[in-house]
Design a protein around this motif. Structure first.
Motif, mmCIF file in Angstrom:
data_model
loop_
_atom_site.group_PDB
_atom_site.id
_atom_site.type_symbol
_atom_site.label_atom_id
_atom_site.label_comp_id
_atom_site.label_asym_id
_atom_site.label_seq_id
_atom_site.Cartn_x
_atom_site.Cartn_y
_atom_site.Cartn_z
ATOM 1 N N SER A 98 32.366 11.986 -64.342
ATOM 2 C CA SER A 98 31.232 10.929 -64.103
ATOM 3 C C SER A 98 31.633 10.161 -63.139
ATOM 4 O O SER A 98 30.673 9.642 -62.425
ATOM 5 N N PHE A 99 32.848 9.605 -63.211
ATOM 6 C CA PHE A 99 33.199 8.471 -62.227
ATOM 7 C C PHE A 99 33.084 9.140 -60.961
ATOM 8 O O PHE A 99 32.251 8.221 -60.053
ATOM 9 N N CYS A 100 33.555 10.144 -60.668
ATOM 10 C CA CYS A 100 33.350 10.772 -59.173
ATOM 11 C C CYS A 100 31.985 11.122 -58.843
ATOM 12 O O CYS A 100 31.443 11.048 -57.552
ATOM 13 N N LEU A 101 31.148 11.494 -59.742
ATOM 14 C CA LEU A 101 29.769 11.878 -59.728
ATOM 15 C C LEU A 101 29.080 10.532 -59.251
ATOM 16 O O LEU A 101 28.259 10.656 -58.274
ATOM 17 N N TYR A 102 29.043 9.780 -59.909
ATOM 18 C CA TYR A 102 28.332 8.234 -59.985
ATOM 19 C C TYR A 102 28.944 7.586 -58.346
ATOM 20 O O TYR A 102 27.858 7.174 -57.447
ATOM 21 N N THR A 103 30.093 7.774 -58.021
ATOM 22 C CA THR A 103 30.814 6.965 -56.895
ATOM 23 C C THR A 103 30.187 7.945 -55.581
ATOM 24 O O THR A 103 29.755 7.305 -54.583
ATOM 25 N N PHE A 104 30.459 9.039 -55.517
ATOM 26 C CA PHE A 104 29.922 10.102 -54.418
ATOM 27 C C PHE A 104 28.425 9.832 -54.233
ATOM 28 O O PHE A 104 28.129 10.014 -53.158
ATOM 29 N N ALA A 105 27.664 9.929 -55.179
ATOM 30 C CA ALA A 105 26.193 9.649 -55.240
ATOM 31 C C ALA A 105 25.943 8.427 -54.490
ATOM 32 O O ALA A 105 25.131 8.109 -53.703
ATOM 33 N N ALA A 106 26.672 7.196 -54.940
ATOM 34 C CA ALA A 106 26.361 5.880 -54.423
ATOM 35 C C ALA A 106 26.943 5.897 -52.662
ATOM 36 O O ALA A 106 26.207 5.323 -52.098
ATOM 37 N N MET A 107 27.807 6.776 -52.568
ATOM 38 C CA MET A 107 28.317 6.803 -51.163
ATOM 39 C C MET A 107 27.379 7.451 -50.178
ATOM 40 O O MET A 107 27.464 7.271 -48.964
ATOM 41 N N PHE A 108 26.476 8.194 -50.637
ATOM 42 C CA PHE A 108 25.219 8.692 -49.906
ATOM 43 C C PHE A 108 24.492 7.817 -48.850
ATOM 44 O O PHE A 108 24.407 7.848 -47.688
ATOM 45 N N PRO A 109 23.667 6.789 -49.680
ATOM 46 C CA PRO A 109 22.947 6.082 -49.141
ATOM 47 C C PRO A 109 23.878 4.920 -48.324
ATOM 48 O O PRO A 109 23.116 4.802 -46.932
ATOM 49 N N TRP A 110 25.035 4.509 -48.807
ATOM 50 C CA TRP A 110 25.613 3.523 -48.088
ATOM 51 C C TRP A 110 26.344 4.083 -46.661
ATOM 52 O O TRP A 110 26.347 3.451 -45.826
ATOM 53 N N THR A 111 26.937 5.332 -46.839
ATOM 54 C CA THR A 111 27.547 6.031 -45.540
ATOM 55 C C THR A 111 25.999 6.218 -44.659
ATOM 56 O O THR A 111 26.196 6.123 -43.570
ATOM 57 N N LEU A 112 24.942 6.785 -45.033
ATOM 58 C CA LEU A 112 24.104 7.234 -44.103
ATOM 59 C C LEU A 112 23.222 5.856 -43.533
ATOM 60 O O LEU A 112 23.244 6.002 -42.215
ATOM 61 N N LEU A 113 23.405 5.008 -44.459
ATOM 62 C CA LEU A 113 22.869 3.309 -43.779
ATOM 63 C C LEU A 113 23.485 2.969 -42.561
ATOM 64 O O LEU A 113 23.052 2.744 -41.458
ATOM 65 N N PHE A 114 24.867 2.910 -42.653
ATOM 66 C CA PHE A 114 25.602 2.070 -41.658
ATOM 67 C C PHE A 114 25.977 3.320 -40.358
ATOM 68 O O PHE A 114 26.118 2.893 -39.253
ATOM 69 N N LEU A 115 25.978 4.468 -40.733
ATOM 70 C CA LEU A 115 25.913 5.516 -39.641
ATOM 71 C C LEU A 115 24.877 5.473 -38.952
ATOM 72 O O LEU A 115 24.833 5.345 -37.496
ATOM 73 N N LEU A 116 23.653 5.330 -39.522
ATOM 74 C CA LEU A 116 22.445 5.225 -38.611
ATOM 75 C C LEU A 116 22.342 4.055 -37.735
ATOM 76 O O LEU A 116 21.919 3.727 -36.743
ATOM 77 N N VAL A 117 22.797 2.958 -38.310
ATOM 78 C CA VAL A 117 23.052 1.635 -37.833
ATOM 79 C C VAL A 117 23.753 1.471 -36.663
ATOM 80 O O VAL A 117 23.540 1.066 -35.525
ATOM 81 N N GLY A 118 25.096 2.126 -36.901
ATOM 82 C CA GLY A 118 25.834 2.507 -35.823
ATOM 83 C C GLY A 118 25.192 3.065 -34.758
ATOM 84 O O GLY A 118 25.613 3.239 -33.313
ATOM 85 N N MET A 119 24.732 4.220 -34.959
ATOM 86 C CA MET A 119 24.000 5.058 -33.656
ATOM 87 C C MET A 119 22.990 4.184 -32.986
ATOM 88 O O MET A 119 22.892 4.570 -31.939
#
Length: 199
Positions: free
Chosen positions: A135-156
């Motif tokens: 459960s911990f990995c599932l919640y964490t991995f799901a939260a990493m999606f918007p966080w990672t996408l956001l800063f990748l797009l801003v960096g781009m």
């Protein structure tokens, strides 16, 4: 802030491509915003793909939190009271995370990822409470999606000016924090109403 060493380290990690992105996030020597911003710049330059950067960012970010989870599970509070400062986890951050976890339950592992102070430390009380690792990995991995996408797009978008991502990123982190707190409030309300119906 002296960023020369950060730029040099990121440049070295950039030579490692996806492994470098994931590795930088796993060790958490550099703020994830900068790592992902630099990864976005690499995508902008065509050195790596957006999909690959997403996967590397999400996997690296999740593994970093799993490490803290295990330290919380097997080291407990005494370990962090003694060695937390070396992991950039001061007692006040851990105390704040413990209060959030005790008050809002396991779902906060997802929402707290967008809230300053408790964002990284929330993994520690999750481990201390022996929250199921799946459960911990599932919640964490799901939260990493918007966080990672956001800063990748801003960096781009910033391109060669990706170093300014911490300043620009604040504009996006605040709304995410508000949404996260709102999500926690709705979850608590839903849980409360459901418990009343069962009586």
């Amino acid at each position: 802030m002296d960023t020369d060493w950060i730029l040099q380290l990121l440049s070295t990690l950039g030579d490692w491509g996806y492994i470098g992105v994931a590795g930088a996030l796993m060790v958490e020597v550099i703020p994830s915003e900068l790592v992902l911003g630099y990864a976005g710049y690499l995508v902008h330059e065509g050195q790596i793909s957006l999909v690959g950067a997403m996967l590397s960012g999400m996997i690296g970010g999740t593994l970093a939190q799993v490490f803290l989870y295990w330290l919380g599970r097997y080291g407990g509070r005494p370990f962090f009271d003694r060695y937390g400062k070396f992991l950039l986890m001061p007692p006040r951050h851990i105390e704040a995370a413990e209060k959030w976890f005790e008050k809002h339950g396991t779902f906060v592992v997802f929402t707290a990822r967008f809230i300053p102070v408790v964002r990284h430390a929330i993994s520690i009380p999750a481990g201390m409470s022996r929250m199921p690792l799946s459960s911990f990995c599932l919640y964490t991995f799901a939260a990493m999606f918007p966080w990672t996408l956001l800063f990748l797009l801003v960096g781009m978008q910033l391109g060669t000016h990706w170093q300014h991502i911490e300043v620009i990123g604040v504009r996006y982190i605040k709304p995410l924090a508000v949404i996260a707190i709102g999500g926690i409030s709705l979850y608590v309300l839903f849980t409360f109403l459901r418990s009343r119906k069962r009586r």
